[in-house]
Design a protein around this motif. Structure first.
Motif, PDB file in Angstrom:
ATOM      1  N   LEU A   1      -0.017   7.983 -11.494  1.00 40.56           N
ATOM      2  CA  LEU A   1       0.784   6.990 -10.774  1.00 40.56           C
ATOM      3  C   LEU A   1      -0.100   6.042  -9.964  1.00 40.56           C
ATOM      4  CD1 LEU A   1       3.520   5.858 -10.036  1.00 40.56           C
ATOM      5  CD2 LEU A   1       3.689   7.612  -8.251  1.00 40.56           C
ATOM      6  N   THR A   2      -1.086   6.582  -9.255  1.00 41.26           N
ATOM      7  CA  THR A   2      -1.950   5.700  -8.459  1.00 41.26           C
ATOM      8  C   THR A   2      -2.730   4.744  -9.359  1.00 41.26           C
ATOM      9  OG1 THR A   2      -3.690   7.390  -8.346  1.00 41.26           O
ATOM     10  CG2 THR A   2      -2.156   7.282  -6.489  1.00 41.26           C
ATOM     11  N   THR A   3      -3.157   5.217 -10.518  1.00 44.60           N
ATOM     12  CA  THR A   3      -3.872   4.351 -11.464  1.00 44.60           C
ATOM     13  C   THR A   3      -2.970   3.224 -11.948  1.00 44.60           C
ATOM     14  OG1 THR A   3      -5.268   6.192 -12.151  1.00 44.60           O
ATOM     15  CG2 THR A   3      -5.139   4.316 -13.653  1.00 44.60           C
ATOM     16  N   LEU A   4      -1.729   3.545 -12.300  1.00 40.87           N
ATOM     17  CA  LEU A   4      -0.784   2.519 -12.750  1.00 40.87           C
ATOM     18  C   LEU A   4      -0.495   1.498 -11.646  1.00 40.87           C
ATOM     19  CD1 LEU A   4       1.759   4.723 -14.761  1.00 40.87           C
ATOM     20  CD2 LEU A   4       0.223   2.963 -15.702  1.00 40.87           C
TER      21      LEU A   4
ATOM     22  N   ALA B   1      -1.483  -2.567 -11.505  1.00 36.62           N
ATOM     23  CA  ALA B   1      -0.451  -3.578 -11.274  1.00 36.62           C
ATOM     24  C   ALA B   1      -0.707  -4.407 -10.016  1.00 36.62           C
ATOM     25  CB  ALA B   1       0.914  -2.906 -11.193  1.00 36.62           C
ATOM     26  N   GLY B   2      -1.803  -4.130  -9.303  1.00 37.11           N
ATOM     27  CA  GLY B   2      -2.159  -4.935  -8.145  1.00 37.11           C
ATOM     28  C   GLY B   2      -1.786  -4.368  -6.788  1.00 37.11           C
ATOM     29  N   PHE B   3      -1.282  -3.169  -6.763  1.00 34.37           N
ATOM     30  CA  PHE B   3      -0.943  -2.527  -5.496  1.00 34.37           C
ATOM     31  C   PHE B   3      -2.123  -1.683  -5.024  1.00 34.37           C
ATOM     32  CE2 PHE B   3       3.045  -2.942  -7.877  1.00 34.37           C
ATOM     33  CZ  PHE B   3       3.792  -3.687  -6.972  1.00 34.37           C
ATOM     34  N   LYS B   4      -2.081  -1.286  -3.773  1.00 31.53           N
ATOM     35  CA  LYS B   4      -3.058  -0.318  -3.265  1.00 31.53           C
ATOM     36  C   LYS B   4      -2.361   1.040  -3.267  1.00 31.53           C
ATOM     37  CE  LYS B   4      -6.137   0.753   0.460  1.00 31.53           C
ATOM     38  NZ  LYS B   4      -7.418   0.271   0.783  1.00 31.53           N
ATOM     39  N   ALA B   5      -3.053   2.068  -3.718  1.00 32.06           N
ATOM     40  CA  ALA B   5      -2.466   3.410  -3.792  1.00 32.06           C
ATOM     41  C   ALA B   5      -3.494   4.433  -3.341  1.00 32.06           C
ATOM     42  CB  ALA B   5      -2.000   3.707  -5.212  1.00 32.06           C
TER      43      ALA B   5
ATOM     44  N   HIS C   1       0.852  -1.192   0.000  1.00 26.42           N
ATOM     45  CA  HIS C   1       0.000   0.000   0.000  1.00 26.42           C
ATOM     46  C   HIS C   1       0.887   1.241   0.000  1.00 26.42           C
ATOM     47  CE1 HIS C   1      -3.552   2.271   2.143  1.00 26.42           C
ATOM     48  NE2 HIS C   1      -3.175   2.859   1.025  1.00 26.42           N
ATOM     49  N   PHE C   2       0.764   2.029  -1.041  1.00 23.34           N
ATOM     50  CA  PHE C   2       1.473   3.301  -1.149  1.00 23.34           C
ATOM     51  C   PHE C   2       0.527   4.426  -0.734  1.00 23.34           C
ATOM     52  CE2 PHE C   2       3.609   0.574  -4.167  1.00 23.34           C
ATOM     53  CZ  PHE C   2       4.942   0.919  -4.053  1.00 23.34           C
ATOM     54  N   VAL C   3       1.031   5.375   0.031  1.00 21.17           N
ATOM     55  CA  VAL C   3       0.280   6.580   0.387  1.00 21.17           C
ATOM     56  C   VAL C   3       1.111   7.770  -0.079  1.00 21.17           C
ATOM     57  CG1 VAL C   3      -0.654   7.997   2.252  1.00 21.17           C
ATOM     58  CG2 VAL C   3      -0.891   5.506   2.352  1.00 21.17           C
ATOM     59  N   PHE C   4       0.483   8.625  -0.893  1.00 23.85           N
ATOM     60  CA  PHE C   4       1.182   9.741  -1.514  1.00 23.85           C
ATOM     61  C   PHE C   4       0.753  11.071  -0.908  1.00 23.85           C
ATOM     62  CE2 PHE C   4       1.187   6.323  -4.602  1.00 23.85           C
ATOM     63  CZ  PHE C   4       2.510   6.313  -5.013  1.00 23.85           C
ATOM     64  N   VAL C   5       1.761  11.917  -0.607  1.00 29.40           N
ATOM     65  CA  VAL C   5       1.534  13.247  -0.041  1.00 29.40           C
ATOM     66  C   VAL C   5       2.065  14.280  -1.039  1.00 29.40           C
ATOM     67  CG1 VAL C   5       1.994  14.784   1.913  1.00 29.40           C
ATOM     68  CG2 VAL C   5       1.833  12.306   2.281  1.00 29.40           C
ATOM     69  N   HIS C   6       1.207  15.201  -1.426  1.00 34.42           N
ATOM     70  CA  HIS C   6       1.551  16.218  -2.425  1.00 34.42           C
ATOM     71  C   HIS C   6       2.449  17.309  -1.864  1.00 34.42           C
ATOM     72  CE1 HIS C   6      -1.148  19.107  -0.507  1.00 34.42           C
ATOM     73  NE2 HIS C   6      -1.996  18.095  -0.362  1.00 34.42           N
ATOM     74  N   GLY C   7       3.011  18.090  -2.777  1.00 35.99           N
ATOM     75  CA  GLY C   7       3.815  19.248  -2.417  1.00 35.99           C
ATOM     76  C   GLY C   7       2.990  20.525  -2.527  1.00 35.99           C
ATOM     77  N   ALA C   8       3.654  21.657  -2.418  1.00 35.54           N
ATOM     78  CA  ALA C   8       2.989  22.962  -2.478  1.00 35.54           C
ATOM     79  C   ALA C   8       2.357  23.179  -3.852  1.00 35.54           C
ATOM     80  CB  ALA C   8       3.990  24.084  -2.182  1.00 35.54           C
TER      81      ALA C   8
ATOM     82  N   VAL D   1       2.212   0.952   5.452  1.00 35.33           N
ATOM     83  CA  VAL D   1       2.226   1.612   4.154  1.00 35.33           C
ATOM     84  C   VAL D   1       3.634   2.071   3.797  1.00 35.33           C
ATOM     85  CG1 VAL D   1      -0.157   2.423   4.421  1.00 35.33           C
ATOM     86  CG2 VAL D   1       1.744   3.933   5.053  1.00 35.33           C
ATOM     87  N   ILE D   2       3.814   2.320   2.512  1.00 35.30           N
ATOM     88  CA  ILE D   2       4.993   3.012   2.021  1.00 35.30           C
ATOM     89  C   ILE D   2       4.537   4.452   1.819  1.00 35.30           C
ATOM     90  CG2 ILE D   2       6.628   3.248   0.113  1.00 35.30           C
ATOM     91  CD1 ILE D   2       6.240   0.207  -0.373  1.00 35.30           C
ATOM     92  N   LEU D   3       5.112   5.363   2.575  1.00 32.53           N
ATOM     93  CA  LEU D   3       4.693   6.764   2.558  1.00 32.53           C
ATOM     94  C   LEU D   3       5.626   7.560   1.652  1.00 32.53           C
ATOM     95  CD1 LEU D   3       2.677   8.779   3.763  1.00 32.53           C
ATOM     96  CD2 LEU D   3       4.230   9.040   5.699  1.00 32.53           C
ATOM     97  N   VAL D   4       5.036   8.238   0.658  1.00 28.94           N
ATOM     98  CA  VAL D   4       5.807   8.995  -0.332  1.00 28.94           C
ATOM     99  C   VAL D   4       5.420  10.466  -0.233  1.00 28.94           C
ATOM    100  CG1 VAL D   4       6.344   9.258  -2.790  1.00 28.94           C
ATOM    101  CG2 VAL D   4       5.753   6.990  -1.879  1.00 28.94           C
ATOM    102  N   GLY D   5       6.404  11.324  -0.022  1.00 28.11           N
ATOM    103  CA  GLY D   5       6.146  12.761   0.047  1.00 28.11           C
ATOM    104  C   GLY D   5       6.939  13.511  -0.998  1.00 28.11           C
ATOM    105  N   HIS D   6       6.264  14.425  -1.689  1.00 31.70           N
ATOM    106  CA  HIS D   6       6.923  15.243  -2.706  1.00 31.70           C
ATOM    107  C   HIS D   6       7.113  16.664  -2.196  1.00 31.70           C
ATOM    108  CE1 HIS D   6       6.696  18.034  -6.240  1.00 31.70           C
ATOM    109  NE2 HIS D   6       7.772  17.331  -6.501  1.00 31.70           N
ATOM    110  N   SER D   7       8.284  17.220  -2.423  1.00 30.18           N
ATOM    111  CA  SER D   7       8.573  18.608  -2.118  1.00 30.18           C
ATOM    112  C   SER D   7       8.276  18.911  -0.652  1.00 30.18           C
ATOM    113  CB  SER D   7       7.796  19.518  -3.082  1.00 30.18           C
ATOM    114  OG  SER D   7       8.175  20.858  -2.943  1.00 30.18           O
TER     115      SER D   7
END
Length: 189
Positions: A29-32, A36-40, A12-19, A81-87
């Protein structure tokens, strides 16, 4: 990545946006990943994306990160989860790592500063910050606490979005409307 009990573990990936962004910026990215079978999952932080909160009323990181904290709190006990943060989202990742160590298996800082807990996520966000000379040419700053205080929000001016954010994106994406995203003044006391 822990699953929900007896089920096979799911990554499970969790994405955090930037400014100047919101959860919308991760849609391809979440759609891809889901295909592919992951949770996003991507979140709109308080005052960003589709959040109805005025970004000029968000003054601390706990308030700004509340949607991320709610998501992590609602996960089943063994789910990680795998936590991903941009900027500037790197600051949110660091804050979440400190509060939800048992919910995060990995943190990824994507063009983001790895900051110490309690510090500001960017040199632009110090408690004495004011728009540097020339920056008002590219950025629109808002001052929710008054012009004599540090800015409480920033958004890139429309004419610079393609050049600075999406210069390698297909032309049809250049009209993507960026929602005003406040940046949080991490008060250093």
């Amino acid at each position: 990545m822990g699953g929900d009990g007896g089920a096979e573990p799911v990554i499970h990936f969790v994405f955090v946006h930037g400014a100047s962004h919101g959860a919308w910026c991760w849609y391809k990215l979440t759609t891809l990943l889901e295909t592919a079978g992951f949770k996003a999952t991507s979140v709109d932080l308080t005052g960003a994306g589709i959040s109805l909160t005025d970004s000029n009323t968000v003054f601390d990181s706990d308030q700004y990160n509340r949607p991320l904290y709610s998501l992590l709190s609602a996960l089943p006990p063994s789910h990680k989860v795998i936590l991903v943060g941009h900027s500037i989202g790197g600051g949110s990742v660091t804050d979440a790592l400190c509060k939800f160590t048992n919910k995060i298996s990995m943190a990824i800082y994507l063009a983001a500063s790895m900051v110490r807990p309690g510090s500001t996520p960017s040199p632009h966000l110090s408690s004495n910050m004011h728009a540097d000379a020339g920056e008002e040419e590219i950025w629109e700053f808002t001052y929710g606490e008054g012009k004599d205080k540090s800015p409480t929000g920033v958004i890139m001016k429309q004419q610079f979005i393609r050049q600075y954010y999406y210069n390698q994106s297909p032309l049809e994406l250049k009209t993507k409307d960026c929602t005003n995203v406040g940046f949080v003044q991490h008060r250093v006391e």
